[in-house]
Each structure stands twice: as C-alpha cells, then as structure tokens.
Design an enzyme around this catalytic site. Sequence first.
Site, mmCIF file in Angstrom:
data_model
loop_
_atom_site.group_PDB
_atom_site.id
_atom_site.type_symbol
_atom_site.label_atom_id
_atom_site.label_comp_id
_atom_site.label_asym_id
_atom_site.label_seq_id
_atom_site.Cartn_x
_atom_site.Cartn_y
_atom_site.Cartn_z
ATOM 1 N N ARG A 132 9.480 3.058 17.182
ATOM 2 C CA ARG A 132 8.358 2.181 16.800
ATOM 3 C C ARG A 132 7.844 1.551 18.083
ATOM 4 N NH1 ARG A 132 8.082 -2.276 12.082
ATOM 5 N NH2 ARG A 132 7.592 -0.330 11.010
ATOM 6 N N HIS A 175 1.198 5.224 10.939
ATOM 7 C CA HIS A 175 2.524 4.919 10.363
ATOM 8 C C HIS A 175 2.829 6.007 9.320
ATOM 9 C CE1 HIS A 175 6.000 2.728 9.320
ATOM 10 N NE2 HIS A 175 5.504 1.658 8.753
ATOM 11 N N GLN A 201 5.517 5.642 6.429
ATOM 12 C CA GLN A 201 5.099 4.742 5.351
ATOM 13 C C GLN A 201 4.270 5.498 4.314
ATOM 14 O OE1 GLN A 201 5.644 1.183 4.945
ATOM 15 N NE2 GLN A 201 4.970 1.850 2.934
ATOM 16 N N ASP A 248 -2.607 -4.551 3.057
ATOM 17 C CA ASP A 248 -1.726 -4.719 4.228
ATOM 18 C C ASP A 248 -2.158 -6.012 4.923
ATOM 19 O OD1 ASP A 248 0.035 -4.366 6.363
ATOM 20 O OD2 ASP A 248 -1.172 -2.822 7.369
ATOM 21 N N CYS A 291 2.463 -2.114 1.974
ATOM 22 C CA CYS A 291 3.564 -1.571 2.789
ATOM 23 C C CYS A 291 4.614 -2.621 3.115
ATOM 24 C CB CYS A 291 2.993 -0.955 4.067
ATOM 25 S SG CYS A 291 1.966 -2.082 5.012
ATOM 26 N N ARG A 344 10.865 4.319 1.268
ATOM 27 C CA ARG A 344 10.880 4.565 2.712
ATOM 28 C C ARG A 344 12.107 5.386 3.073
ATOM 29 N NH1 ARG A 344 8.338 1.446 6.413
ATOM 30 N NH2 ARG A 344 9.171 3.044 7.802
HETATM 31 N N1 CP Z 1 6.534 -1.385 6.134
HETATM 32 C C1 CP Z 1 7.246 -1.469 7.268
HETATM 33 O O1 CP Z 1 7.176 -0.623 8.152
HETATM 34 O O2 CP Z 1 8.069 -2.560 7.327
HETATM 35 P P1 CP Z 1 8.865 -3.077 8.601
HETATM 36 O O3 CP Z 1 7.839 -3.543 9.600
HETATM 37 O O4 CP Z 1 9.739 -4.196 8.099
HETATM 38 O O5 CP Z 1 9.665 -1.937 9.154
HETATM 39 N N1 NVA Z 2 -0.379 -2.828 9.907
HETATM 40 C C1 NVA Z 2 0.941 -3.406 9.958
HETATM 41 C C2 NVA Z 2 1.922 -2.553 9.234
HETATM 42 C C3 NVA Z 2 3.318 -3.135 9.163
HETATM 43 C C4 NVA Z 2 4.291 -2.233 8.462
HETATM 44 C C5 NVA Z 2 1.348 -3.596 11.408
HETATM 45 O O1 NVA Z 2 1.129 -2.680 12.212
HETATM 46 O O2 NVA Z 2 1.877 -4.656 11.742
#
Ligand code: CP
Ligand code: NVA
Length: 304
Positions: free
Chosen positions: A103, A130, A133, A222, A262, A290
């Site tokens: 990430r 993502h 997700q 989101d 999400c 997930r």
């Molecule tokens: N939805 C998601 O990716 O959650 P986290 O940021 O907690 O991993």
């Molecule tokens: N759009 C959000 C998604 C988190 C899972 C972010 O990037 O923070």
Amino acid sequence: MKDFLHISDFDKATIMKILDRAAEVKAQLKSGDRSFAPFKGKTMAMIFAKPSMRTRVSFETGFFLLGGHAIYLGPDDIQMGKREETRDVARVLSRYNDIIMARVFGHQDILDLAKFSSVPVINGLTDYNHPCQIMADALTIIEHIGQLEGTKVVYVGDGNNIVHSWLLLASVVPFHFVCACPKGFEPDKETVEKAQKAGISKIEITNDAKEAVKGADVVYSDVWASMGQKEEAAHRRQVFQGFQVDEALMKIAGPKAYFMHCLPAERGVEVTDGVIEAPNSIVFPQAENRMHAQNAIMLHALGL
Ligand code: CP
Ligand code: NVA
C-alpha cells in the site's frame, strides 16, 4: 509472473474465475475446515506506507489461514523511496518472500515494485486505485444480488482511487457504473475514456447525485478526503455538500438499493449513521469479503 495491479490487466474470464474461487475458499473456511493450506512454507511481505485496518488484517489473516506466514512492514520500517530506493526494496524482499503486497502513495511506486520484484506484487491501494477492494465489492454484489452483470452501481462522492478501480472493472465486466461527484472532483479523464472506449459497460459521470441514484442496485460511498488529503478535509466538506448519502438519497434510489462503503467511514460526513446502520447496508459483509477476494487473488498470483 502474475502481479495484481489493476483489474483491467485481466480479461473477464480470469476475473470471474478469481471471484468463483473466492466464493469456494470462503465456503470452506466458513465451514471451519482448515485443511486447505496452499501457502504452507510460503511467506508474504506486506509494505504499508499508509495506515490500514482491513487491508492489513485481511491479508495477514487470510495468508495465515491458508498455511502461510505474513510479515507486516509499517510506514516507519521500510520508508520506501526515502531510506531505500523502491527498486532495491523490491529486489531484496523478493529474495526472502514468495509474494509482496504493498500500500503506497504514488502509483509509480507499485509499478516500480512490480518491475523490479521477481515475485508477484499485489496492489493494496495507491493514490490511483484499489483493485482488491473492488474485487471484494464485486463478490459482495454477486452474493447479495446474484450477479454483477447488468447491475447499476452508483458511487456518490470524490472521483478517487475507488472510482478508478470501478471504472477499470467496468472495462472488462459489463454493468452500469455511475459516478456522481462535485464539479472539479471527477475521476481521471484517461481512465474514464478507457472504460468508455472498451464499450463493455454503460459509464456515466455526473454532478447530479439525486438523478444518478434513481433505480440503483447499489449506492456506494467513500471518504471525501482520502489518505494523503486530510489537510483538504475542511474545504472538501464545504464543496461536497449535497453529496452525503443520507436517508433522503436512499429513498430516491428506491427500495432495492443496497448501501456499500469501502470503510473507514466518517459518519455524519459522506454518509449518515442511519444509512450505514440500515438493514440494506452491506458494509460489514463487504469488509469481510476483502479477505476472501484477496485469498483468491493470491492463489491466482502464485499459480495455485
Ligand atoms: N477499505 C480499506 O482498504 O480499509 P483499510 O484502509 O482499513 O485497509
Ligand atoms: N479513498 C480512500 C480509500 C480508503 C480505503 C483512501 O484512499 O484513503
């Protein structure tokens, strides 16, 4: 070599095969059967340049439940691109591990990791997309509606990484995707064009949330300020007025509409507490998926 960086790197048959496998392995795990251990003797390095709950726990737990060992590397551990160049991180970690999950902030970082890694790299979120997700979301829609094909998914909010992944899925699997966002917060133009040009799905980008949600099977939300944008949060709260998913908007969507998010959610900002707690909200089965979607992605990536 099977990285999982963008959903559109795969054809429809492969995506559907991964989703079928996710459902199959999910059923086995849910039955309490722990005999399936395809990751036995394997290790996974998980690089996190940003915070996480779902991604970290679902990857780590999923890999362990299928027999493997996962190693969490937090933002202070590797400091990719700062303490050490991404290409060096990729080459060192792939000598210890069978698979890498990351990430990161810039999308180029995940591309560089994949380029220099000798083992599969899984995208656990970048500023651009993502994909894990949206695979979990597709699995959840199939479970609740019976199929993804032909459903109307209406995303309300910022045209961000989640939207880009919906668009990339829509460029390989047919459904109706609508993104309703404030002016100036539309998704990446090239990604919209790619999805439209693919001619697979009906794609609409609009600034009218009320019109957009009519007849939706899924209304999706989101955060308005993603990770890395938190200093813009106050400004965005002003600009995004009218894009909160509240009871009135769900009423316009109609009785068949499920609510998805999400997570993490800011209740009272992009979604009301009432909507997230309503019986048609499927955010927790979605979060659970997930793990199941990712287990199948890792099985595919490792050729198992
Ligand atoms: N939805 C998601 O990716 O959650 P986290 O940021 O907690 O991993
Ligand atoms: N759009 C959000 C998604 C988190 C899972 C972010 O990037 O923070």
